[in-house]
Motif scaffolding. Structure first.
Motif, PDB file in Angstrom:
ATOM      1  N   LEU A  79      75.376 130.043  -8.442  1.00  0.00           N
ATOM      2  CA  LEU A  79      75.141 129.213  -7.253  1.00  0.00           C
ATOM      3  C   LEU A  79      75.315 130.015  -5.966  1.00  0.00           C
ATOM      4  O   LEU A  79      75.832 129.517  -4.967  1.00  0.00           O
ATOM      5  CB  LEU A  79      76.078 128.001  -7.264  1.00  0.00           C
ATOM      6  N   GLY A  80      74.930 131.287  -6.017  1.00  0.00           N
ATOM      7  CA  GLY A  80      74.999 132.152  -4.850  1.00  0.00           C
ATOM      8  C   GLY A  80      76.360 132.763  -4.587  1.00  0.00           C
ATOM      9  O   GLY A  80      76.507 133.571  -3.665  1.00  0.00           O
ATOM     10  N   GLN A  81      77.359 132.415  -5.419  1.00  0.00           N
ATOM     11  CA  GLN A  81      78.716 132.933  -5.231  1.00  0.00           C
ATOM     12  C   GLN A  81      78.974 134.100  -6.188  1.00  0.00           C
ATOM     13  O   GLN A  81      78.591 134.038  -7.361  1.00  0.00           O
ATOM     14  CB  GLN A  81      79.746 131.831  -5.485  1.00  0.00           C
ATOM     15  N   ASP A  82      79.635 135.130  -5.706  1.00  0.00           N
ATOM     16  CA  ASP A  82      79.940 136.305  -6.517  1.00  0.00           C
ATOM     17  C   ASP A  82      81.225 136.060  -7.303  1.00  0.00           C
ATOM     18  O   ASP A  82      82.326 136.110  -6.752  1.00  0.00           O
ATOM     19  CB  ASP A  82      80.099 137.531  -5.610  1.00  0.00           C
ATOM     20  N   LEU A  83      81.084 135.780  -8.597  1.00  0.00           N
ATOM     21  CA  LEU A  83      82.263 135.494  -9.432  1.00  0.00           C
ATOM     22  C   LEU A  83      83.149 136.725  -9.582  1.00  0.00           C
ATOM     23  O   LEU A  83      84.369 136.604  -9.743  1.00  0.00           O
ATOM     24  CB  LEU A  83      81.828 134.990 -10.806  1.00  0.00           C
ATOM     25  N   THR A  84      82.550 137.908  -9.543  1.00  0.00           N
ATOM     26  CA  THR A  84      83.329 139.135  -9.742  1.00  0.00           C
ATOM     27  C   THR A  84      84.268 139.403  -8.572  1.00  0.00           C
ATOM     28  O   THR A  84      85.206 140.191  -8.698  1.00  0.00           O
ATOM     29  CB  THR A  84      82.385 140.342  -9.947  1.00  0.00           C
ATOM     30  N   ALA A  85      84.033 138.755  -7.445  1.00  0.00           N
ATOM     31  CA  ALA A  85      84.883 138.976  -6.272  1.00  0.00           C
ATOM     32  C   ALA A  85      85.985 137.930  -6.147  1.00  0.00           C
ATOM     33  O   ALA A  85      86.842 138.032  -5.264  1.00  0.00           O
ATOM     34  CB  ALA A  85      84.036 138.958  -4.998  1.00  0.00           C
ATOM     35  N   MET A  86      85.991 136.925  -7.031  1.00  0.00           N
ATOM     36  CA  MET A  86      86.964 135.839  -6.945  1.00  0.00           C
ATOM     37  C   MET A  86      88.235 136.156  -7.726  1.00  0.00           C
ATOM     38  O   MET A  86      88.171 136.797  -8.781  1.00  0.00           O
ATOM     39  CB  MET A  86      86.373 134.538  -7.492  1.00  0.00           C
ATOM     40  N   ASP A  87      89.390 135.676  -7.221  1.00  0.00           N
ATOM     41  CA  ASP A  87      90.617 135.772  -8.010  1.00  0.00           C
ATOM     42  C   ASP A  87      90.652 134.600  -8.987  1.00  0.00           C
ATOM     43  O   ASP A  87      89.775 133.733  -8.986  1.00  0.00           O
ATOM     44  CB  ASP A  87      91.859 135.810  -7.110  1.00  0.00           C
ATOM     45  N   GLU A  88      91.677 134.551  -9.846  1.00  0.00           N
ATOM     46  CA  GLU A  88      91.724 133.539 -10.899  1.00  0.00           C
ATOM     47  C   GLU A  88      91.762 132.117 -10.343  1.00  0.00           C
ATOM     48  O   GLU A  88      91.140 131.210 -10.897  1.00  0.00           O
ATOM     49  CB  GLU A  88      92.939 133.787 -11.809  1.00  0.00           C
ATOM     50  N   ASP A  89      92.493 131.891  -9.265  1.00  0.00           N
ATOM     51  CA  ASP A  89      92.566 130.550  -8.678  1.00  0.00           C
ATOM     52  C   ASP A  89      91.210 130.105  -8.147  1.00  0.00           C
ATOM     53  O   ASP A  89      90.800 128.955  -8.342  1.00  0.00           O
ATOM     54  CB  ASP A  89      93.604 130.509  -7.556  1.00  0.00           C
TER      55      ASP A  89
END
Length: 236
Positions: free
Chosen positions: A69-79
């Motif tokens: 959905l246009g969001q970079d999952l690899t840049a997100m922390d676990e929360d």
């Protein structure tokens, strides 16, 4: 394809093994469009479930990028990943993963309660009745058959109206007739809620229901097949 719902670019996944690092996925590039259904197939150990886990943010890519959905999952922390999944994804596993101390109604209401939805139980009941489990609302998982438990798991995944529905061998623990029922329910949920569906399966008849089949071999994409009706529909 414009604005894919899921987009992987040169994704690799390496995990620690007893004999050293093990390369599970190698240079995977894959895009999935809005409302599309994609079946991931291949022999055991080809990386199908690992790829699905990357799409759901349940595993973190070692290389490359995973966008949803246009969001970079690899840049997100676990929360952040947990919040994103709760708001946008429904995930169904082969082994159901129901909470044994909760009734069917309570299990389905959980994601809505976590999201602060006021009418969580009313919506959960509506979803269970829609898939033929109106008579099982107060039953615990141990009181239900495998097929009924998987129906509850499907309802739990679908009740928040996720944009993305991921399923890992949803018929793998079921007999043929029950698996057929689950297969019909899965695609009905996709159609009713307009979700993008990606599923891992060993069942050829389930994969054949998808708009596109992606074949994995030794951690890479070995080929893709698209239904003729889909090709005709998009003019490719």
């Amino acid at each position: 394809m414009t604005d894919p719902i899921l987009d992987l670019r040169a994704v690799g996944l390496t995990l620690a093994g007893n004999a050293g690092p093990v390369e599970i996925l190698k240079g995977i590039t894959l895009s999935v469009g809005k409302g599309e259904s994609v079946g991931l197939i291949g022999p055991s150990g080809s990386g199908k479930s690992s790829l699905l886990m990357l799409l759901g943010g349940l595993e973190r890519a070692s290389t490359g990028s995973v966008r949803a959905l246009g969001q970079d999952l690899t840049a997100m922390d676990e929360d952040a990943l947990a919040r994103f999944r709760r708001q946008n994804m429904g995930i169904v596993f082969q082994s159901f993963h129901l909470i044994p101390t909760m009734t069917a109604l309570e299990n389905v209401a959980v994601p809505l309660e976590l999201a602060g939805v006021r009418d969580a139980f009313a919506r959960a009941e509506e979803e269970l009745r829609a898939i033929g489990l109106g008579g099982r609302l107060d039953h615990y998982p141990a009181q239900m058959s495998g097929g009924e438990q998987q129906r509850v798991a499907l309802a739990r995944a679908a009740v928040p109206r996720p944009a993305i529905l991921l399923a890992d061998e949803p018929t793998g623990n079921l007999d043929g007739a029950t698996g057929e029922t689950i297969m019909e329910l899965l695609f009905d949920l996709r159609d009713r809620h307009g979700a993008t569906l990606v599923l891992v399966t060993h069942a050829p008849e389930l994969a054949a229901r998808c708009d596109r089949i992606v074949r994995l071999q030794d951690g890479t994409i070995a080929g893709e097949d698209r239904r003729a009706t889909t090709l005709a529909g998009v003019g490719e």
